[in-house]
Design a protein around this motif. Sequence first.
Motif, PDB file in Angstrom:
ATOM      1  N   ASN A 173       0.799  -1.216   0.000  1.00  0.00           N
ATOM      2  CA  ASN A 173       0.000   0.000   0.000  1.00  0.00           C
ATOM      3  C   ASN A 173       0.837   1.275   0.000  1.00  0.00           C
ATOM      4  O   ASN A 173       0.318   2.347  -0.282  1.00  0.00           O
ATOM      5  N   LYS A 211      -1.734   2.483  -3.373  1.00  0.00           N
ATOM      6  CA  LYS A 211      -2.639   2.851  -2.270  1.00  0.00           C
ATOM      7  C   LYS A 211      -3.937   2.048  -2.258  1.00  0.00           C
ATOM      8  O   LYS A 211      -4.461   1.727  -1.207  1.00  0.00           O
ATOM      9  N   GLY A 212      -4.469   1.713  -3.422  1.00  0.00           N
ATOM     10  CA  GLY A 212      -5.726   0.974  -3.483  1.00  0.00           C
ATOM     11  C   GLY A 212      -5.545  -0.518  -3.652  1.00  0.00           C
ATOM     12  O   GLY A 212      -6.506  -1.248  -3.875  1.00  0.00           O
ATOM     13  N   THR A 248     -14.227   1.361  -0.706  1.00  0.00           N
ATOM     14  CA  THR A 248     -12.801   1.563  -0.489  1.00  0.00           C
ATOM     15  C   THR A 248     -12.467   3.024  -0.748  1.00  0.00           C
ATOM     16  O   THR A 248     -13.193   3.716  -1.462  1.00  0.00           O
ATOM     17  N   LYS A 249     -11.372   3.496  -0.185  1.00  0.00           N
ATOM     18  CA  LYS A 249     -10.953   4.885  -0.367  1.00  0.00           C
ATOM     19  C   LYS A 249     -10.317   5.120  -1.735  1.00  0.00           C
ATOM     20  O   LYS A 249     -10.524   6.145  -2.352  1.00  0.00           O
ATOM     21  N   ASN A 250      -9.523   4.173  -2.192  1.00  0.00           N
ATOM     22  CA  ASN A 250      -8.739   4.337  -3.422  1.00  0.00           C
ATOM     23  C   ASN A 250      -9.053   3.238  -4.429  1.00  0.00           C
ATOM     24  O   ASN A 250      -9.376   2.119  -4.050  1.00  0.00           O
ATOM     25  N   LYS A 251      -8.894   3.577  -5.704  1.00  0.00           N
ATOM     26  CA  LYS A 251      -9.067   2.571  -6.757  1.00  0.00           C
ATOM     27  C   LYS A 251      -7.800   1.730  -6.858  1.00  0.00           C
ATOM     28  O   LYS A 251      -6.696   2.259  -6.759  1.00  0.00           O
ATOM     29  N   PRO A 252      -7.961   0.438  -7.086  1.00  0.00           N
ATOM     30  CA  PRO A 252      -6.772  -0.418  -7.193  1.00  0.00           C
ATOM     31  C   PRO A 252      -6.067  -0.256  -8.533  1.00  0.00           C
ATOM     32  O   PRO A 252      -6.681   0.098  -9.542  1.00  0.00           O
ATOM     33  N   GLU A 294      -6.753  -4.355  -0.896  1.00  0.00           N
ATOM     34  CA  GLU A 294      -7.580  -3.176  -1.178  1.00  0.00           C
ATOM     35  C   GLU A 294      -7.776  -2.345   0.075  1.00  0.00           C
ATOM     36  O   GLU A 294      -7.841  -2.867   1.173  1.00  0.00           O
ATOM     37  N   LYS A 295      -7.824  -1.026  -0.107  1.00  0.00           N
ATOM     38  CA  LYS A 295      -8.047  -0.099   1.010  1.00  0.00           C
ATOM     39  C   LYS A 295      -9.180   0.820   0.677  1.00  0.00           C
ATOM     40  O   LYS A 295      -9.295   1.333  -0.386  1.00  0.00           O
TER      41      LYS A 295
END
Length: 89
Positions: A41, A45-46, A61-65, A88-89
């Motif tokens: 991450n 980030k995603g 999720t906050k960010n796209k992977p 994923e986040k």
Amino acid sequence: MRRIAAILLASALVIGLSIGSTGTAEAKTTAKTFKNCTEMNKTYKGGIARTSSVKNKGGKTKNKPFVSKELYDANKKSDRDKDFIACEK
């Protein structure tokens, strides 16, 4: 005689170049593997998704992977819920 020599030289060049170029095309780059999700991450980030059409099972999720089949396959162990998105986040 000159013509035959020129044809042989040109043929040797073409064959030599074709053999030389196939040797370099076979070299594959390996995808980076991460120790854990924290390390992954920092760069992605995603997380990493296998394809752009996958859906996250865990909700919002906050960010796209980042989408990469090679990276996902190298870090498949980090996909706990088996939804084809690692960390994923």
